[in-house]
Design a protein around this motif. Structure first.
Motif, PDB file in Angstrom:
ATOM      1  N   ASP A 149      46.171  49.759  99.448  1.00  0.00           N
ATOM      2  CA  ASP A 149      46.826  49.588  98.114  1.00  0.00           C
ATOM      3  C   ASP A 149      46.750  48.287  97.801  1.00  0.00           C
ATOM      4  OD1 ASP A 149      47.188  52.361  98.288  1.00  0.00           O
ATOM      5  OD2 ASP A 149      49.179  52.201  99.226  1.00  0.00           O
ATOM      6  N   THR A 150      47.049  47.899  96.509  1.00  0.00           N
ATOM      7  CA  THR A 150      46.847  46.522  95.636  1.00  0.00           C
ATOM      8  C   THR A 150      48.223  46.207  95.748  1.00  0.00           C
ATOM      9  OG1 THR A 150      46.888  47.621  93.620  1.00  0.00           O
ATOM     10  CG2 THR A 150      44.694  47.017  94.641  1.00  0.00           C
ATOM     11  N   ILE A 151      48.482  44.946  95.688  1.00  0.00           N
ATOM     12  CA  ILE A 151      49.896  44.398  95.199  1.00  0.00           C
ATOM     13  C   ILE A 151      50.566  44.848  93.884  1.00  0.00           C
ATOM     14  CG2 ILE A 151      51.326  42.253  94.732  1.00  0.00           C
ATOM     15  CD1 ILE A 151      49.837  40.903  97.223  1.00  0.00           C
ATOM     16  N   PRO A 152      49.948  44.879  92.750  1.00  0.00           N
ATOM     17  CA  PRO A 152      50.382  45.637  91.446  1.00  0.00           C
ATOM     18  C   PRO A 152      50.843  46.957  91.852  1.00  0.00           C
ATOM     19  CG  PRO A 152      48.218  44.159  91.011  1.00  0.00           C
ATOM     20  CD  PRO A 152      48.406  44.307  92.526  1.00  0.00           C
ATOM     21  N   PHE A 153      49.813  47.866  92.301  1.00  0.00           N
ATOM     22  CA  PHE A 153      50.308  49.155  92.581  1.00  0.00           C
ATOM     23  C   PHE A 153      51.450  49.215  93.572  1.00  0.00           C
ATOM     24  CE2 PHE A 153      50.020  52.867  95.350  1.00  0.00           C
ATOM     25  CZ  PHE A 153      49.827  53.965  94.411  1.00  0.00           C
ATOM     26  N   ILE A 154      51.675  48.562  94.470  1.00  0.00           N
ATOM     27  CA  ILE A 154      52.683  48.645  95.350  1.00  0.00           C
ATOM     28  C   ILE A 154      53.865  48.127  94.700  1.00  0.00           C
ATOM     29  CG2 ILE A 154      53.708  47.695  97.646  1.00  0.00           C
ATOM     30  CD1 ILE A 154      50.840  47.084  98.800  1.00  0.00           C
ATOM     31  N   ALA A 155      54.003  47.275  94.151  1.00  0.00           N
ATOM     32  CA  ALA A 155      55.131  46.556  93.313  1.00  0.00           C
ATOM     33  C   ALA A 155      55.443  47.671  92.087  1.00  0.00           C
ATOM     34  CB  ALA A 155      54.844  45.056  92.728  1.00  0.00           C
ATOM     35  N   ARG A 156      54.783  48.161  91.613  1.00  0.00           N
ATOM     36  CA  ARG A 156      55.218  49.096  90.472  1.00  0.00           C
ATOM     37  C   ARG A 156      55.418  50.517  90.940  1.00  0.00           C
ATOM     38  NH1 ARG A 156      56.793  51.840  87.330  1.00  0.00           N
ATOM     39  NH2 ARG A 156      56.463  51.908  85.037  1.00  0.00           N
ATOM     40  N   TYR A 157      54.973  50.988  91.691  1.00  0.00           N
ATOM     41  CA  TYR A 157      54.806  52.612  92.351  1.00  0.00           C
ATOM     42  C   TYR A 157      55.297  52.754  93.672  1.00  0.00           C
ATOM     43  CZ  TYR A 157      52.474  52.815  87.706  1.00  0.00           C
ATOM     44  OH  TYR A 157      52.171  52.546  86.537  1.00  0.00           O
ATOM     45  N   ARG A 158      55.554  51.766  94.534  1.00  0.00           N
ATOM     46  CA  ARG A 158      56.192  52.086  95.570  1.00  0.00           C
ATOM     47  C   ARG A 158      57.446  51.097  95.828  1.00  0.00           C
ATOM     48  NH1 ARG A 158      53.165  55.681  94.878  1.00  0.00           N
ATOM     49  NH2 ARG A 158      51.268  56.602  96.009  1.00  0.00           N
ATOM     50  N   ALA A 216      40.347  54.099  94.030  1.00  0.00           N
ATOM     51  CA  ALA A 216      40.587  53.285  92.627  1.00  0.00           C
ATOM     52  C   ALA A 216      41.184  53.957  91.695  1.00  0.00           C
ATOM     53  CB  ALA A 216      39.002  53.000  92.260  1.00  0.00           C
ATOM     54  N   TYR A 217      41.153  55.165  91.511  1.00  0.00           N
ATOM     55  CA  TYR A 217      41.919  55.703  90.141  1.00  0.00           C
ATOM     56  C   TYR A 217      43.393  55.811  90.686  1.00  0.00           C
ATOM     57  CZ  TYR A 217      43.741  59.594  87.212  1.00  0.00           C
ATOM     58  OH  TYR A 217      44.483  60.190  86.344  1.00  0.00           O
ATOM     59  N   GLU A 218      43.630  55.859  91.844  1.00  0.00           N
ATOM     60  CA  GLU A 218      45.183  55.947  92.313  1.00  0.00           C
ATOM     61  C   GLU A 218      45.723  54.693  91.980  1.00  0.00           C
ATOM     62  OE1 GLU A 218      47.595  56.733  96.297  1.00  0.00           O
ATOM     63  OE2 GLU A 218      45.923  55.261  96.447  1.00  0.00           O
ATOM     64  N   GLN A 219      45.062  53.386  92.209  1.00  0.00           N
ATOM     65  CA  GLN A 219      45.619  52.279  92.113  1.00  0.00           C
ATOM     66  C   GLN A 219      45.474  51.556  90.548  1.00  0.00           C
ATOM     67  OE1 GLN A 219      46.429  50.192  94.800  1.00  0.00           O
ATOM     68  NE2 GLN A 219      46.266  52.185  95.539  1.00  0.00           N
ATOM     69  N   ALA A 220      44.572  52.047  89.808  1.00  0.00           N
ATOM     70  CA  ALA A 220      44.500  51.756  88.313  1.00  0.00           C
ATOM     71  C   ALA A 220      45.032  52.709  87.488  1.00  0.00           C
ATOM     72  CB  ALA A 220      42.827  51.668  88.054  1.00  0.00           C
ATOM     73  N   ALA A 221      45.361  53.934  87.444  1.00  0.00           N
ATOM     74  CA  ALA A 221      45.645  54.605  86.471  1.00  0.00           C
ATOM     75  C   ALA A 221      46.959  54.433  85.879  1.00  0.00           C
ATOM     76  CB  ALA A 221      45.760  56.369  87.228  1.00  0.00           C
ATOM     77  N   GLY A 222      47.966  54.135  86.674  1.00  0.00           N
ATOM     78  CA  GLY A 222      49.185  53.791  85.949  1.00  0.00           C
ATOM     79  C   GLY A 222      49.060  52.448  84.942  1.00  0.00           C
ATOM     80  N   PHE A 223      48.207  51.536  85.230  1.00  0.00           N
ATOM     81  CA  PHE A 223      48.011  50.814  84.436  1.00  0.00           C
ATOM     82  C   PHE A 223      47.231  50.662  83.221  1.00  0.00           C
ATOM     83  CE2 PHE A 223      48.857  49.158  88.691  1.00  0.00           C
ATOM     84  CZ  PHE A 223      50.099  48.552  88.722  1.00  0.00           C
ATOM     85  N   MET A 224      46.499  51.996  83.044  1.00  0.00           N
ATOM     86  CA  MET A 224      45.598  52.086  81.812  1.00  0.00           C
ATOM     87  C   MET A 224      46.583  52.801  80.957  1.00  0.00           C
ATOM     88  SD  MET A 224      42.470  51.445  82.684  1.00  0.00           S
ATOM     89  CE  MET A 224      41.291  51.120  84.088  1.00  0.00           C
ATOM     90  N   ARG A 225      46.023  52.625  79.588  1.00  0.00           N
ATOM     91  CA  ARG A 225      46.979  53.232  78.515  1.00  0.00           C
ATOM     92  C   ARG A 225      45.688  54.120  77.514  1.00  0.00           C
ATOM     93  NH1 ARG A 225      49.878  51.645  81.293  1.00  0.00           N
ATOM     94  NH2 ARG A 225      51.741  50.498  81.090  1.00  0.00           N
ATOM     95  N   LYS A 265      67.495  63.545  93.487  1.00  0.00           N
ATOM     96  CA  LYS A 265      67.567  64.524  94.292  1.00  0.00           C
ATOM     97  C   LYS A 265      66.985  65.773  94.113  1.00  0.00           C
ATOM     98  CE  LYS A 265      70.902  65.865  98.155  1.00  0.00           C
ATOM     99  NZ  LYS A 265      72.327  65.435  98.530  1.00  0.00           N
ATOM    100  N   GLU A 266      67.324  66.569  92.910  1.00  0.00           N
ATOM    101  CA  GLU A 266      66.932  67.599  92.391  1.00  0.00           C
ATOM    102  C   GLU A 266      65.318  67.605  92.159  1.00  0.00           C
ATOM    103  OE1 GLU A 266      68.775  68.855  88.784  1.00  0.00           O
ATOM    104  OE2 GLU A 266      70.863  68.554  89.609  1.00  0.00           O
ATOM    105  N   LEU A 267      64.632  66.634  91.839  1.00  0.00           N
ATOM    106  CA  LEU A 267      63.449  66.598  91.425  1.00  0.00           C
ATOM    107  C   LEU A 267      62.659  66.133  92.907  1.00  0.00           C
ATOM    108  CD1 LEU A 267      63.358  65.373  87.718  1.00  0.00           C
ATOM    109  CD2 LEU A 267      63.285  67.734  88.621  1.00  0.00           C
ATOM    110  N   GLY A 268      63.180  65.518  94.054  1.00  0.00           N
ATOM    111  CA  GLY A 268      62.616  65.013  94.973  1.00  0.00           C
ATOM    112  C   GLY A 268      61.757  63.986  94.751  1.00  0.00           C
ATOM    113  N   VAL A 269      62.490  62.972  94.043  1.00  0.00           N
ATOM    114  CA  VAL A 269      61.612  61.919  93.940  1.00  0.00           C
ATOM    115  C   VAL A 269      62.670  60.699  93.944  1.00  0.00           C
ATOM    116  CG1 VAL A 269      62.243  61.650  91.327  1.00  0.00           C
ATOM    117  CG2 VAL A 269      60.361  60.450  92.014  1.00  0.00           C
ATOM    118  N   GLY A 270      62.220  59.418  94.189  1.00  0.00           N
ATOM    119  CA  GLY A 270      63.222  58.178  94.451  1.00  0.00           C
ATOM    120  C   GLY A 270      63.698  57.986  93.286  1.00  0.00           C
ATOM    121  N   GLU A 271      65.159  57.391  93.410  1.00  0.00           N
ATOM    122  CA  GLU A 271      65.639  57.151  92.126  1.00  0.00           C
ATOM    123  C   GLU A 271      65.336  56.056  91.239  1.00  0.00           C
ATOM    124  OE1 GLU A 271      70.623  56.133  90.915  1.00  0.00           O
ATOM    125  OE2 GLU A 271      69.943  56.157  92.916  1.00  0.00           O
ATOM    126  N   ILE A 272      64.643  54.871  92.180  1.00  0.00           N
ATOM    127  CA  ILE A 272      64.350  53.929  91.491  1.00  0.00           C
ATOM    128  C   ILE A 272      62.912  54.272  90.421  1.00  0.00           C
ATOM    129  CG2 ILE A 272      63.236  51.630  91.508  1.00  0.00           C
ATOM    130  CD1 ILE A 272      64.585  51.159  94.109  1.00  0.00           C
TER     131      ILE A 272
END
Length: 698
Positions: A30-39, A534-543, A581-588
């Motif tokens: 995992d790349t640092i931008p991906f970790i910082a933004r999505y983990r 690569a898609y996992e790492q990049a997709a969030g930063f593409m528009r 909690k209802e959606l099973g996702v982290g609050e942040i």
């Protein structure tokens, strides 16, 4: 691994669980931008900068542990490892401390001491170091070693002293004490050499001394440049006599034999010939590392501010690359940065073709509805600005701004420019780059080596590998923070997206050109070389603007689209804890999704002040001390900032003139491309065309 985690916990603010999570993510690729933004839940919400600092500490700690294992293995093989040295090595917290511990055990070749050891003088050195004999008895003992290569008693004595000198210079505690003394009390002494130029760049350092504990990084780099150019000689000094006096009292206090004077001679030799030169080199290296890090940090902050300058949206722009003899090159780009047309005019000396030039500009304005001009700040910039001022007085109403053209010629002759505009002359490519710097600074400047952008200080004097890495990290962080329109971005810009790289970036552009625009992020998986990781790492930063899903024009990661969709059933999303909690996702993560849905397609640069246009012109001959001018900050160094106020040369605000209160660095109050509406002129040098400026009481 547990040793590494424990070491990192000591050296960072993160707890062991967070450290373990980050290491696991990094090992997964995992790349640092991906970790910082999505983990964020796994890292304790550590941002990009914190993670990069962590990564630096991690790599240093990893090298330290690897070196410890290597040294322990060597000592064990040589049967030199005992519990005392093992414990000392285990407790070493830095590479310097570790190497100090290992130094006495290193096999040395071609030293005076190693020669003496080969000559069988180690027992005599031991006798000397005990200092139990008087001088006469010691010299009698030395007579026993006169054989083979040892020709006489004096040679035996010198050999024994050489062994003791090297032992002393290798003692970890002695090195630590002297290193600390030099760093706290050492003075850097700078002298002019025979090649010194009295009125050259280093005139202020003809005879200069300063405590190294207080020397600013920019001054040290300037001094080292002078040394490199052989105009200056540099050395570190301490109170040697005081040190040796302390050494004598400390090292010889328990010895009674009169041979202790011979022993002290060995210590003095070890200090002057071995220990001090070694520590001097080491401290010079530490000073250079510190200065490099400081200069690179300033460079990175300038680069951040330059890249984050807000784009000029919704305007057709004219780029003007001024020159005298070869004419002013013009290039028109549309609202999306697409090249439309070009021309060359000669409005300044030697041709002074005002009417012809006016007609060319007027034709372009009428044809393309040009709404602003970006003028390069290089040769003939001031005269070209005067031309556009006159156009405005003639009723054309064409506001302009001046942009730095640093690196435009580098770009125009590059392979990147040749691919983008194969049928255009290099000079026209330069004008396109100048226009692009106004329309979208990041998208344009990312195509140029950052070292060519005219920002920062002493960038050619610092560690080039470190500079390249840090600048790449900076650009990567900025590109991913803003996001990239995959259907219009150049390969240069796409290459900085997390997980992409230059080869895949080129493939994205080729796919776009051959197949057509991407209608969804998932379509990126059809690009050659862009696999699932690569898609996992990049997709969030593409528009993707106007794509099949509104989510594709946001920073929401595709892995969270289901959560984003589920939010539609909530009328009120303020209670993020319960919903998460209802959606099973982290609050942040949920909070980030809600933020993105509120502003799809949001560009963080939109919140920054826009670059101002102007119609007037500053003339240095009309300035007086006390005049109030406006300008744009072009570059920031440790000692001050350079401001474009419309003259041939940028004005300079010294750090002492930036604020009524004391500041440590100009970056505390100024940023690159910042517009300063009111700046006071405090000095004018007509001969050198230089202006001193102040922000105090303005």
């Amino acid at each position: 691994m547990q040793n590494l985690i424990a070491l990192l916990a000591k050296k960072t603010t993160l707890n062991e669980k967070q450290i373990s999570n980050i290491l696991t993510l990094l090992e997964k690729g995992d790349t640092i931008p991906f970790i910082a933004r999505y983990r964020k839940e796994l890292t304790g919400n550590a941002d990009d900068e914190q993670l990069r600092l962590f990564n630096d500490v991690y790599m240093t700690a990893k090298r330290l542990l690897e070196r410890k294992e290597e040294i322990l293995h060597i000592l064990k093989e040589r049967e030199l490892l005992d519990q005392k040295i093992r414990t000392a090595i285990d407790n070493a917290q830095t590479m310097t401390a570790l190497e100090d511990l290992y130094r006495p055990y290193k096999e040395k070749k071609n030293t005076r001491a190693s020669t003496a050891i080969q000559q069988g003088l180690t027992p005599l050195a031991n006798t000397l170091q005990s200092a139990k004999l008087d001088k006469q008895a010691f010299m009698k003992e030395a007579q026993r070693f006169v054989k083979g290569e040892v020709k006489d008693v004096e040679m035996a004595l010198r050999g024994a002293q050489d062994i003791v000198a090297e032992r002393y210079a290798d003692v970890a505690k002695e090195r630590e004490v002297l290193r600390d003394m030099v760093q706290r009390h050492g003075v850097i002494e700078v002298k002019a050499t025979k090649k010194f130029q009295e009125n050259g760049s280093f005139k202020n350092y003809k005879s200069h001394s300063e405590k190294i504990a207080y020397i600013p990084s920019h001054r040290y780099l300037a001094i080292k440049r002078g040394e490199k150019e052989k105009e200056l000689s540099v050395k570190l000094t301490i109170d040697t006599e005081r040190y040796l006096d302390t050494l004598g009292r400390y090292k010889l206090k328990e010895y009674m034999g009169s041979s202790k004077t011979l022993l002290f001679d060995a210590y003095k030799d070890g200090f002057k010939r071995l220990l001090y030169p070694s520590i001097e080199r080491e401290v010079f290296g530490l000073l250079k590392e510190k200065a490099d890090a400081s200069a690179i940090e300033v460079f990175g902050k300038n680069l951040t501010q330059l890249f984050m300058s807000p784009p000029v949206v919704g305007k057709v722009l004219l780029g003007a690359d001024p020159a005298y003899r070869t004419g002013c090159k013009l290039a028109v780009i549309d609202e999306n940065g697409t090249y439309l047309d070009h021309a060359v005019i000669y409005p300044v000396p030697p041709r002074d073709e005002y009417e012809k030039s006016r007609d060319v500009v007027a034709r372009l304005v009428e044809k393309y509805n040009i709404q602003g001009v970006a003028i390069g700040n290089g040769t003939a910039s001031n005269e070209t600005q005067a031309f556009f001022v006159k156009l405005n007085t003639d009723g054309l109403t064409l506001p302009y701004t001046v942009v730095s053209e640093a690196g435009a010629s580098v770009y125009s002759a590059s392979s990147v420019a040749a691919k983008e505009y194969p049928d255009l002359d290099v000079t026209i490519r330069g004008a396109i780059s100048i226009a692009g710097r106004l329309r979208d600074p990041m998208a344009t400047l990312v195509k140029i080596d950052p070292k060519s952008l005219g920002i920062g200080q002493y960038q050619h004097d610092v560690d080039q590998k470190l500079l390249e890495r840090k600048l790449h990290e900076n650009v990567e962080r900025l590109v991913n923070a803003v996001g990239v329109d995959v259907n219009s971005a150049s390969a240069s810009l796409l290459s900085y997206v997390a997980g992409v790289g230059s080869t895949v970036a080129e493939n994205i552009v080729k796919h776009r050109e051959s197949v057509g625009i991407f209608e969804s992020k998932s379509a990126l998986l059809k690009v050659k070389g862009l696999g699932a990781k690569a898609y996992e790492q990049a997709a969030g930063f593409m528009r993707i603007r106007g794509g099949k899903s509104v989510f594709d024009n946001t920073g929401i990661h595709p892995e969270s689209y289901a959560v984003a969709k589920a939010l539609e059933r909530y009328d009120d999303v303020s209670d993020t804890k319960s919903i998460a909690k209802e959606l099973g996702v982290g609050e942040i993560t949920l909070q980030d999704i809600i933020k993105e849905l509120a502003k799809p397609g949001f560009d963080p640069r939109e919140d920054l002040p826009s670059i101002p246009f102007k119609q007037g012109l500053t003339d240095i001959h009309s300035l007086r001390e006390g005049s109030i001018v406006s300008g744009v900050v072009r570059n920031i160094a440790d000692f001050g900032a350079f401001v474009d106020i419309g003259l041939k040369n940028d004005g300079m605000i010294h750090i002492s003139q930036m604020s009524e209160k004391r500041i440590k660095h100009p970056l505390e109050v100024l940023s690159v491309n910042q517009y300063l509406a009111r700046v006071e002129v405090i000095s004018i040098d007509l001969e050198k065309n230089k202006v001193g400026l102040s922000l105090k009481e303005v």
